[in-house]
Design a protein around this motif. Structure first.
Motif, PDB file in Angstrom:
ATOM      1  N   ASP A 179      -2.962  17.408   6.394  1.00  0.00           N
ATOM      2  CA  ASP A 179      -2.470  16.334   5.527  1.00  0.00           C
ATOM      3  C   ASP A 179      -0.997  16.597   5.212  1.00  0.00           C
ATOM      4  O   ASP A 179      -0.642  16.997   4.092  1.00  0.00           O
ATOM      5  N   VAL A 213      -3.314   5.892   0.157  1.00  0.00           N
ATOM      6  CA  VAL A 213      -3.683   6.377  -1.172  1.00  0.00           C
ATOM      7  C   VAL A 213      -3.960   5.178  -2.077  1.00  0.00           C
ATOM      8  O   VAL A 213      -3.086   4.337  -2.299  1.00  0.00           O
ATOM      9  N   TYR A 244       0.835  -1.200   0.000  1.00  0.00           N
ATOM     10  CA  TYR A 244       0.000   0.000   0.000  1.00  0.00           C
ATOM     11  C   TYR A 244       0.872   1.254   0.000  1.00  0.00           C
ATOM     12  O   TYR A 244       1.978   1.268   0.560  1.00  0.00           O
ATOM     13  N   VAL A 245       0.355   2.310  -0.612  1.00  0.00           N
ATOM     14  CA  VAL A 245       0.970   3.636  -0.501  1.00  0.00           C
ATOM     15  C   VAL A 245       0.392   4.272   0.763  1.00  0.00           C
ATOM     16  O   VAL A 245      -0.811   4.567   0.826  1.00  0.00           O
ATOM     17  N   ASP A 302      -5.589   4.336  -5.869  1.00  0.00           N
ATOM     18  CA  ASP A 302      -6.042   4.897  -7.150  1.00  0.00           C
ATOM     19  C   ASP A 302      -6.147   6.418  -7.066  1.00  0.00           C
ATOM     20  O   ASP A 302      -7.147   7.020  -7.517  1.00  0.00           O
ATOM     21  N   GLU A 303      -5.150   7.038  -6.443  1.00  0.00           N
ATOM     22  CA  GLU A 303      -5.026   8.494  -6.302  1.00  0.00           C
ATOM     23  C   GLU A 303      -6.096   9.101  -5.395  1.00  0.00           C
ATOM     24  O   GLU A 303      -6.270  10.324  -5.361  1.00  0.00           O
ATOM     25  N   VAL A 304      -6.802   8.277  -4.655  1.00  0.00           N
ATOM     26  CA  VAL A 304      -7.801   8.751  -3.684  1.00  0.00           C
ATOM     27  C   VAL A 304      -7.269   8.485  -2.285  1.00  0.00           C
ATOM     28  O   VAL A 304      -6.736   7.404  -2.012  1.00  0.00           O
ATOM     29  N   LYS A 305      -7.422   9.476  -1.389  1.00  0.00           N
ATOM     30  CA  LYS A 305      -6.871   9.357  -0.044  1.00  0.00           C
ATOM     31  C   LYS A 305      -7.936   8.953   0.983  1.00  0.00           C
ATOM     32  O   LYS A 305      -9.090   9.399   0.913  1.00  0.00           O
TER      33      LYS A 305
END
Length: 318
Positions: free
Chosen positions: A218, A141, A108-109, A143-146
């Motif tokens: 963030d 993160v 995971y990122v 798929d570019e969603v946090k």
């Protein structure tokens, strides 16, 4: 360049057993199985990991009371030895620190951020005031969603029970009928009101007022930042963590799909709260009672040297 720490495949397998991650009927190991699940549905697998961590690993500060050293280490190996191998508890930066490395090791990122705790956590009354930086959260993160993750059962009935989309106003069920959400707002004590912070809020029911539990920016913090925060929380004389022993974990339903409550040991009470209904399980009258309760309700089995470590402390049951 220093590489962020990761756990080995063997350590990941042991961790997945620790949280009772469901095993497929194939010949795959748990690690192989979860890697397949992440490839198919990274967010769904994150929810599953988060849910099982909260309901398998107790939140607590035993290291400050039931030990000979009365300290907390955030070393990756120390975290693994204590929480996974020894099956003991961990407080905010221990549980979250361990989960951080687990997620990174699984691909995971993820990064860690610092947070402030709202006074409403202790009072149940909203006043918009927050503590110093003393809490650790994770941002994942996908798929570019946090998504924001809170790995801290110590918040009790206020704890986030799943990853929260880092987006304003999205309301999710916490433990029915309670709800949770994220908003952005300025802080009461801040000079520059143009600065907006993420604020995690909960409410007990549709009729209840929203209470601010945590605020954060963030911004990724580094391990050395948390070392300093950890020292203040665990060693400062005014910190309640050094004065009182608490242990709690969340409860999973029989299907393994929903968190329905929590079991806690605080002061002289052992109680279980499920869907808003509280059941008292016992009263702690002696250290022997508390040690037995930790084994029975939290699967924590202390060594004799650890039990002796609380002698003379204000947290000892007398």
């Amino acid at each position: 360049m220093t590489q962020p720490p990761k756990y080995t495949e063997e350590q990941l397998e042991e961790y997945l057993k620790r949280i009772s991650y469901p095993h497929s009927e194939t010949e795959l190991t748990l690690v192989q199985n979860i890697r397949q699940n992440i490839a198919k549905d990274a967010l769904g697998t994150l929810f599953e990991l988060h849910r099982r961590h909260l309901t398998s690993i107790p939140w607590g500060n035993s290291g400050l009371h039931y030990s000979q050293h009365h300290t907390i280490s955030l070393s990756p190996e120390a975290l693994f030895e204590k929480i996974v191998a020894r099956r003991l508890d961990g407080y905010c930066m221990e549980n979250t620190g361990l989960f951080h490395i687990i997620l990174r090791s699984l691909g995971y990122v993820v990064y860690a951020i610092g947070a402030r705790v709202g006074q409403a956590v202790g009072t149940g009354v909203e006043n918009g005031l927050f503590s110093q930086l003393s809490h650790m959260l994770l941002i994942v993160v996908i798929d570019e969603v946090k998504y924001m993750l809170q790995i801290d059962v110590g918040f009790g009935t206020y704890n986030a029970t799943g990853p929260l989309l880092l987006q304003e106003g999205v309301i999710s069920t916490r433990i029915a009928p309670s709800e949770m959400r994220l908003i952005k707002d300025s802080l009461v004590e801040a000079t520059d009101k143009s600065q907006k912070f993420w604020i995690y809020q909960t409410r007990h029911s549709l009729e209840s007022n929203w209470l601010s539990m945590i605020c954060f920016a963030d911004m990724e913090l580094l391990p050395q930042d948390f070392e300093l925060m950890n020292f203040g929380v665990s060693q400062r004389r005014a910190s309640w963590f050094t004065q009182m022993f608490v242990c709690t974990r969340m409860i999973l339903d029989s299907t393994g799909q929903e968190i329905i409550g929590q079991c806690s040991l605080s002061g002289k009470d052992v109680k279980r709260r499920i869907h808003g209904q509280t059941e008292f399980l016992g009263v702690i009258e002696s250290e022997d009672d508390r040690v037995k309760a930790l084994a029975e309700y939290f699967d924590m089995h202390l060594r004799n040297s650890e039990i002796q470590g609380i002698r003379g402390l204000v947290s000892q049951v007398r």
